[in-house]
Design a protein around this motif. Sequence first.
Motif, mmCIF file in Angstrom:
data_model
loop_
_atom_site.group_PDB
_atom_site.id
_atom_site.type_symbol
_atom_site.label_atom_id
_atom_site.label_comp_id
_atom_site.label_asym_id
_atom_site.label_seq_id
_atom_site.Cartn_x
_atom_site.Cartn_y
_atom_site.Cartn_z
ATOM 1 N N ASN A 245 0.740 -1.219 -0.128
ATOM 2 C CA ASN A 245 -0.084 0.079 0.079
ATOM 3 C C ASN A 245 0.832 1.299 -0.188
ATOM 4 O OD1 ASN A 245 -3.267 -0.147 0.396
ATOM 5 N ND2 ASN A 245 -2.189 -2.001 1.192
ATOM 6 N N GLY A 246 1.947 1.355 0.871
ATOM 7 C CA GLY A 246 2.655 2.263 0.789
ATOM 8 C C GLY A 246 3.448 2.777 -0.505
ATOM 9 N N GLN A 247 3.832 1.683 -1.237
ATOM 10 C CA GLN A 247 4.426 1.715 -2.692
ATOM 11 C C GLN A 247 3.504 2.005 -3.638
ATOM 12 O OE1 GLN A 247 7.979 1.540 -2.516
ATOM 13 N NE2 GLN A 247 7.352 1.505 -0.380
ATOM 14 N N ASN A 248 2.186 2.001 -3.392
ATOM 15 C CA ASN A 248 1.108 2.039 -4.456
ATOM 16 C C ASN A 248 0.012 2.931 -4.050
ATOM 17 O OD1 ASN A 248 1.483 0.148 -6.648
ATOM 18 N ND2 ASN A 248 1.432 -1.585 -5.035
ATOM 19 N N PRO A 249 0.367 4.092 -3.543
ATOM 20 C CA PRO A 249 -0.819 4.890 -3.231
ATOM 21 C C PRO A 249 -1.634 5.341 -4.639
ATOM 22 C CG PRO A 249 1.120 6.292 -3.082
ATOM 23 C CD PRO A 249 1.565 5.021 -3.396
ATOM 24 N N MET A 250 -3.024 5.290 -4.643
ATOM 25 C CA MET A 250 -3.754 5.374 -5.664
ATOM 26 C C MET A 250 -4.994 6.360 -5.566
ATOM 27 S SD MET A 250 -4.029 1.605 -7.303
ATOM 28 C CE MET A 250 -4.232 0.592 -5.777
ATOM 29 N N PHE A 251 -4.707 7.122 -6.553
ATOM 30 C CA PHE A 251 -6.409 7.844 -6.548
ATOM 31 C C PHE A 251 -7.241 6.859 -7.433
ATOM 32 C CE2 PHE A 251 -4.862 12.587 -6.565
ATOM 33 C CZ PHE A 251 -5.200 12.715 -5.063
ATOM 34 N N CYS A 252 -8.430 7.106 -7.645
ATOM 35 C CA CYS A 252 -9.147 6.318 -8.488
ATOM 36 C C CYS A 252 -8.917 6.340 -9.970
ATOM 37 C CB CYS A 252 -10.683 6.373 -8.283
ATOM 38 S SG CYS A 252 -11.453 8.197 -9.005
ATOM 39 N N GLU A 253 -8.300 7.645 -10.269
ATOM 40 C CA GLU A 253 -7.766 7.556 -11.621
ATOM 41 C C GLU A 253 -6.548 6.797 -11.867
ATOM 42 O OE1 GLU A 253 -8.454 10.172 -9.668
ATOM 43 O OE2 GLU A 253 -8.880 12.041 -10.282
ATOM 44 N N ASP A 254 -5.823 6.633 -11.025
ATOM 45 C CA ASP A 254 -4.438 5.998 -11.154
ATOM 46 C C ASP A 254 -4.994 4.584 -11.180
ATOM 47 O OD1 ASP A 254 -2.657 8.026 -10.660
ATOM 48 O OD2 ASP A 254 -3.162 7.868 -8.514
ATOM 49 N N ALA A 255 -5.892 3.989 -10.276
ATOM 50 C CA ALA A 255 -6.241 2.378 -10.319
ATOM 51 C C ALA A 255 -6.811 2.273 -11.902
ATOM 52 C CB ALA A 255 -7.258 2.346 -9.247
ATOM 53 N N ALA A 256 -7.942 3.455 -12.189
ATOM 54 C CA ALA A 256 -8.365 2.987 -13.768
ATOM 55 C C ALA A 256 -7.494 2.920 -14.897
ATOM 56 C CB ALA A 256 -9.407 4.083 -13.816
ATOM 57 N N ARG A 257 -6.438 3.740 -14.643
ATOM 58 C CA ARG A 257 -5.388 3.673 -15.683
ATOM 59 C C ARG A 257 -4.531 2.627 -15.628
ATOM 60 N NH1 ARG A 257 -4.657 9.598 -14.213
ATOM 61 N NH2 ARG A 257 -5.622 10.824 -16.039
ATOM 62 N N ARG A 258 -4.194 2.112 -14.538
ATOM 63 C CA ARG A 258 -3.479 0.796 -14.457
ATOM 64 C C ARG A 258 -4.382 -0.399 -15.019
ATOM 65 N NH1 ARG A 258 -0.597 0.272 -8.705
ATOM 66 N NH2 ARG A 258 0.278 1.995 -8.501
ATOM 67 N N LEU A 259 -5.350 -0.377 -14.702
ATOM 68 C CA LEU A 259 -6.245 -1.401 -15.081
ATOM 69 C C LEU A 259 -6.488 -1.374 -16.539
ATOM 70 C CD1 LEU A 259 -9.034 -1.613 -12.362
ATOM 71 C CD2 LEU A 259 -7.560 -3.558 -12.955
ATOM 72 N N HIS A 260 -6.768 -0.005 -17.068
ATOM 73 C CA HIS A 260 -6.710 -0.112 -18.552
ATOM 74 C C HIS A 260 -5.626 -0.466 -19.229
ATOM 75 C CE1 HIS A 260 -8.442 2.578 -21.892
ATOM 76 N NE2 HIS A 260 -7.263 1.933 -22.358
#
Length: 298
Positions: A245-260
Motif C-alpha cells: 500500500n505504501g508503494q502503491n498509493p492510488m487515486f481512483c484515476e490511477d487505479a483506472a489507468r493501471r487496469l486499462h
Amino acid sequence: MTALPLPDIARQMTTAPLALDWVGMQGIAVPLRLHGERLAAQADAGVSLDKADARGIHMSRLYLALQRLAHEELRPALLRALIDDFLASHTELSQRASVRLHFEALLQRPALVSHLSGWKGYPCELLAEGDARHMRLELRLQLAYSSTCPCSAALARQLIQQRFASDFGGRALEHADLHAWLGGSAGIAATPHSQRSLADLRLQLRGDLAELPLLALLDCAERSLGTAVQTAVKRADEQAFALANGQNPMFCEDAARRLHHALAQREELLAFELTVVHAESLHAHDAVARSRWQREAA
Ligand SMILES: Nc1nc2c(ncn2[C@@H]2O[C@H](COP(=O)(O)OP(=O)(O)OP(=O)(O)O)[C@@H](O)[C@H]2O)c(=O)[nH]1
C-alpha cells in the motif's frame, strides 16, 4: 386423469401483434462446471420474439436446453451450443437468443509472505448473445482491492517532517535516538487514509477462445493494482500488505489507468468498459473513474 389434449396458449395468435426484443426467464437456478468444480449459478435465458402475431415463446424449451450446463465445462463453445439450441427450438419465432449466467467464482489465493492460502469469492456474470452466425461474449468480473490516498500520504509525510523538525531541531543527530524515534508513535505522527475499493470490469471476449480466461484476467487485474484484498493473513502478510500500500498509493484515476493499460494488452479481449469505485474513508461519498477501450480493426 382423463387424457384430454392440453390447451397450448403459446401456439395461439395474439390479438395485439408486436415483435418483442427479448422474451425469456430470469433467475433460473443452474449448476455450472468451471475448472472441473461445480458452482451454483442463476441463469437468464431468452430469445427475441420476431413473429409479431405469435402469442408466446416456448419457455420450457429454453429451460430444458440449459440443463447441459450441469454436465459440460463452461466454455465459449458450450454457450454457442446453448444459443444454437435456443434458436433451433424456436425456428419460426426467433432470430436472436441470449443466456446470462450469474455466479461467484471461488478461488484459492495465496498469502503474500506466509505459506497460507484462503478462498476469495469473485462475483461474475457471463453473457452470450447472438444469432445463428455471430455470438457476442461478455464477461463481467468484480474484484476488491485496497487504495491508499496519495494526497493523504504526502500530507502525512509533511506532518512527520514537521514533527521531526520539532523533536530534533537544533541538536546533533544520534543514530540510536533517530532509530528509536522512527520506531515509536512520534515517527508516524500521521497516517494516510485508505479504503476498500472495487473494480467492475465488463470485458468483451473473443468468440474463438477455447477456454474462459477468467483466472488469467483476474490475475492480470489484481497484479496491475498491486493491493488486492487478502485471504489468510498473518502479521508477516499484513506487513507486506502495508508495504504494498505504501508503494502503491492510488487515486481512483490511477487505479483506472493501471487496469486499462494492463487489460488493453490482453489478447483475449476485443473491448472493455471498466469502473473503479473507491469507497472513501475521508468522505461519505465514493470516488469513481471509468474507462473504455476497443481493439482497433486489424
Ligand atoms: N410464453 C410464456 N409461457 C409462460 C409464461 N408464464 C408461464 N409460462 C408457461 O411456460 C410453460 C412452458 O411453455 P411451453 O414451452 O410452450 O410448453 P409446452 O407447450 O408444454 O412445450 P412444447 O410442446 O415444447 O411447446 C407453459 O406451461 C406456460 O404456461 C409466459 O409469460 N409466457
